[in-house]
Design a protein around this motif. Structure first.
Motif, PDB file in Angstrom:
ATOM      1  N   THR A 119       1.633   2.084  -7.069  1.00  0.00           N
ATOM      2  CA  THR A 119       2.567   3.222  -7.139  1.00  0.00           C
ATOM      3  C   THR A 119       2.168   4.287  -6.126  1.00  0.00           C
ATOM      4  O   THR A 119       3.004   4.794  -5.363  1.00  0.00           O
ATOM      5  N   MET A 120       0.883   4.593  -6.098  1.00  0.00           N
ATOM      6  CA  MET A 120       0.413   5.622  -5.166  1.00  0.00           C
ATOM      7  C   MET A 120       0.560   5.173  -3.711  1.00  0.00           C
ATOM      8  O   MET A 120       0.905   5.960  -2.836  1.00  0.00           O
ATOM      9  N   LEU A 125       3.290   5.723   1.409  1.00  0.00           N
ATOM     10  CA  LEU A 125       4.029   5.086   2.490  1.00  0.00           C
ATOM     11  C   LEU A 125       5.235   5.934   2.915  1.00  0.00           C
ATOM     12  O   LEU A 125       5.590   5.977   4.084  1.00  0.00           O
ATOM     13  N   VAL A 126       5.856   6.599   1.952  1.00  0.00           N
ATOM     14  CA  VAL A 126       7.010   7.444   2.288  1.00  0.00           C
ATOM     15  C   VAL A 126       6.615   8.931   2.335  1.00  0.00           C
ATOM     16  O   VAL A 126       7.471   9.812   2.304  1.00  0.00           O
ATOM     17  N   GLN A 127       5.327   9.170   2.393  1.00  0.00           N
ATOM     18  CA  GLN A 127       4.779  10.529   2.484  1.00  0.00           C
ATOM     19  C   GLN A 127       5.257  11.439   1.359  1.00  0.00           C
ATOM     20  O   GLN A 127       5.725  12.558   1.585  1.00  0.00           O
ATOM     21  N   MET A 128       5.180  10.894   0.145  1.00  0.00           N
ATOM     22  CA  MET A 128       5.587  11.687  -1.014  1.00  0.00           C
ATOM     23  C   MET A 128       4.487  11.800  -2.069  1.00  0.00           C
ATOM     24  O   MET A 128       4.742  12.289  -3.171  1.00  0.00           O
ATOM     25  N   ALA A 129       3.274  11.350  -1.723  1.00  0.00           N
ATOM     26  CA  ALA A 129       2.189  11.382  -2.713  1.00  0.00           C
ATOM     27  C   ALA A 129       1.915  12.825  -3.174  1.00  0.00           C
ATOM     28  O   ALA A 129       1.598  13.063  -4.333  1.00  0.00           O
ATOM     29  N   HIS A 130       2.114  13.771  -2.260  1.00  0.00           N
ATOM     30  CA  HIS A 130       1.833  15.181  -2.601  1.00  0.00           C
ATOM     31  C   HIS A 130       2.779  15.701  -3.686  1.00  0.00           C
ATOM     32  O   HIS A 130       2.478  16.681  -4.355  1.00  0.00           O
ATOM     33  N   GLN A 145      15.573  10.591  -1.514  1.00  0.00           N
ATOM     34  CA  GLN A 145      15.861   9.291  -0.911  1.00  0.00           C
ATOM     35  C   GLN A 145      14.566   8.562  -0.579  1.00  0.00           C
ATOM     36  O   GLN A 145      14.483   7.344  -0.715  1.00  0.00           O
ATOM     37  N   ARG A 146      13.553   9.315  -0.148  1.00  0.00           N
ATOM     38  CA  ARG A 146      12.264   8.680   0.162  1.00  0.00           C
ATOM     39  C   ARG A 146      11.656   8.071  -1.100  1.00  0.00           C
ATOM     40  O   ARG A 146      11.109   6.970  -1.059  1.00  0.00           O
ATOM     41  N   ALA A 183       9.956   2.683  10.897  1.00  0.00           N
ATOM     42  CA  ALA A 183       8.500   2.484  10.896  1.00  0.00           C
ATOM     43  C   ALA A 183       8.080   1.602   9.715  1.00  0.00           C
ATOM     44  O   ALA A 183       7.245   0.704   9.859  1.00  0.00           O
ATOM     45  N   LEU A 184       8.696   1.851   8.553  1.00  0.00           N
ATOM     46  CA  LEU A 184       8.372   1.041   7.370  1.00  0.00           C
ATOM     47  C   LEU A 184       8.750  -0.417   7.578  1.00  0.00           C
ATOM     48  O   LEU A 184       8.007  -1.325   7.221  1.00  0.00           O
ATOM     49  N   GLN A 185       9.910  -0.616   8.177  1.00  0.00           N
ATOM     50  CA  GLN A 185      10.354  -1.994   8.378  1.00  0.00           C
ATOM     51  C   GLN A 185       9.420  -2.717   9.346  1.00  0.00           C
ATOM     52  O   GLN A 185       9.082  -3.882   9.145  1.00  0.00           O
ATOM     53  N   ALA A 186       8.977  -2.000  10.384  1.00  0.00           N
ATOM     54  CA  ALA A 186       8.052  -2.605  11.347  1.00  0.00           C
ATOM     55  C   ALA A 186       6.736  -2.971  10.651  1.00  0.00           C
ATOM     56  O   ALA A 186       6.154  -4.021  10.893  1.00  0.00           O
ATOM     57  N   LYS A 187       6.296  -2.104   9.769  1.00  0.00           N
ATOM     58  CA  LYS A 187       5.023  -2.308   9.087  1.00  0.00           C
ATOM     59  C   LYS A 187       5.102  -3.453   8.065  1.00  0.00           C
ATOM     60  O   LYS A 187       4.194  -4.266   7.953  1.00  0.00           O
TER      61      LYS A 187
END
Ligand SMILES: Nc1ncnc2c1ncn2[C@@H]1O[C@H](COP(=O)(O)OP(=O)(O)OP(=O)(O)O)[C@@H](O)[C@H]1O
Length: 264
Positions: A119-120, A125-130, A145-146, A183-187
């Motif tokens: 989960t974390m 990955l979408v820079q929402m952990a904060h 959306q993220r 970027a996510l798709q590339a990764k």
């Protein structure tokens, strides 16, 4: 080309009272693993209907969908959907919204600690952990959306289905999120089917653009390959002749060959 995801001769009719309308007619498409495919077409032509059939939320009147040699006939975590309006559960934190999806898929095969880590990792990955403890009502549209994308990716779907995921966002947030999705798709090498109304978005993100004719009886009019190297940089592409030619081809399809006719 084997076809990781195959849409085969799909017809879809809706019946209301005595009237039956055939919305989709003979739609066939093959999507290879790791490919990003956009579906573009005028309002009401049946794009969402097609995506919902792939998701298993609607069944085709005839024809069908095959994902990795398995026929699709119900929704499943192998096909995760992200909608225009986030569809997060408003009473849960962003963490719990993602965790719910993780638990649904991995409860039996992963420990609590592993599910927490997953989960974390997705929120990271979408820079929402904060913002993991915030509720959807406390974060912006782009952030929602993220989280929706993190939730979808958390299920490790075989195919990510995006129904106008950036449609409700302002232009700058939209551009930022498009870059993040690229970027996510590339990764992750994700296989993606995305509906969009936006020609630039389609060209920027896609390996192929599926252009649909107007409904009723809509079908695939043309498929345009986008031969642009990745990673793609929006500012450079703005003057790239290949980009401009792809853009022109889509505009020509939509506004010259299949221009929108308002329903009577
Ligand atoms: N459940 C339903 N019952 C009856 N008609 C439906 C149903 N769902 C969709 N339709 C009709 O099917 C057609 C295609 O709708 P759909 O939402 O798939 O189009 P779309 O291309 O995604 O449109 P938009 O770009 O405006 O979102 C429309 O005429 C719509 O009214």
């Amino acid at each position: 080309m084997s076809g990781f995801l195959k849409i085969e001769n799909v017809d879809k009719s809706f019946t209301r009272g005595a009237a039956t309308t055939k919305v989709l007619e003979n739609v066939s498409l093959k999507v290879e693993k790791g490919q990003f495919v956009s579906i573009i077409g005028h309002s009401g032509c049946g794009k969402s209907t097609l995506l919902n059939i792939v998701a298993g939320l609607l069944s085709a009147t005839s024809g069908g969908v095959i994902l990795e040699e398995q026929e699709v006939n119900a929704p499943g975590p192998d096909r995760a959907m992200v909608f225009q309006n986030h569809s997060l559960l408003p009473w849960l934190s962003t963490y719990d919204n993602v965790r719910l999806a993780v638990d649904k898929v991995f409860r039996k095969v992963a420990t609590r600690a592993e599910r927490h880590q997953r989960t974390m990792r997705m929120l990271d990955l979408v820079q929402m952990a904060h913002a993991k403890d915030k509720r959807p009502g406390e974060i912006s549209g782009g952030m929602k959306q993220r989280v929706g994308i993190a939730r979808a990716l958390a299920m490790e779907p075989k195919v990510l289905l995006l129904d106008e995921p950036f449609g409700a966002l302002d232009a700058l947030t939209r551009a930022h999120l498009q870059d993040q999705v690229m970027a996510l798709q590339a990764k992750l090498g994700a296989t993606v089917m995305m509906i969009t109304h936006d020609v630039d978005e389609a060209v920027l993100l896609s390996d192929r653009i599926v252009m649909m004719t107007n409904g009723p009886r809509a079908t695939i009019g043309e498929i345009l390959p986008v031969p642009l190297a990745r990673p793609r940089e929006r500012v450079e592409l703005a003057v790239d002749p290949v980009y401009l030619e792809c853009r022109r081809r889509v505009l020509q399809f939509l506004y010259e060959r299949h221009s929108y006719v308002e329903a009577a």
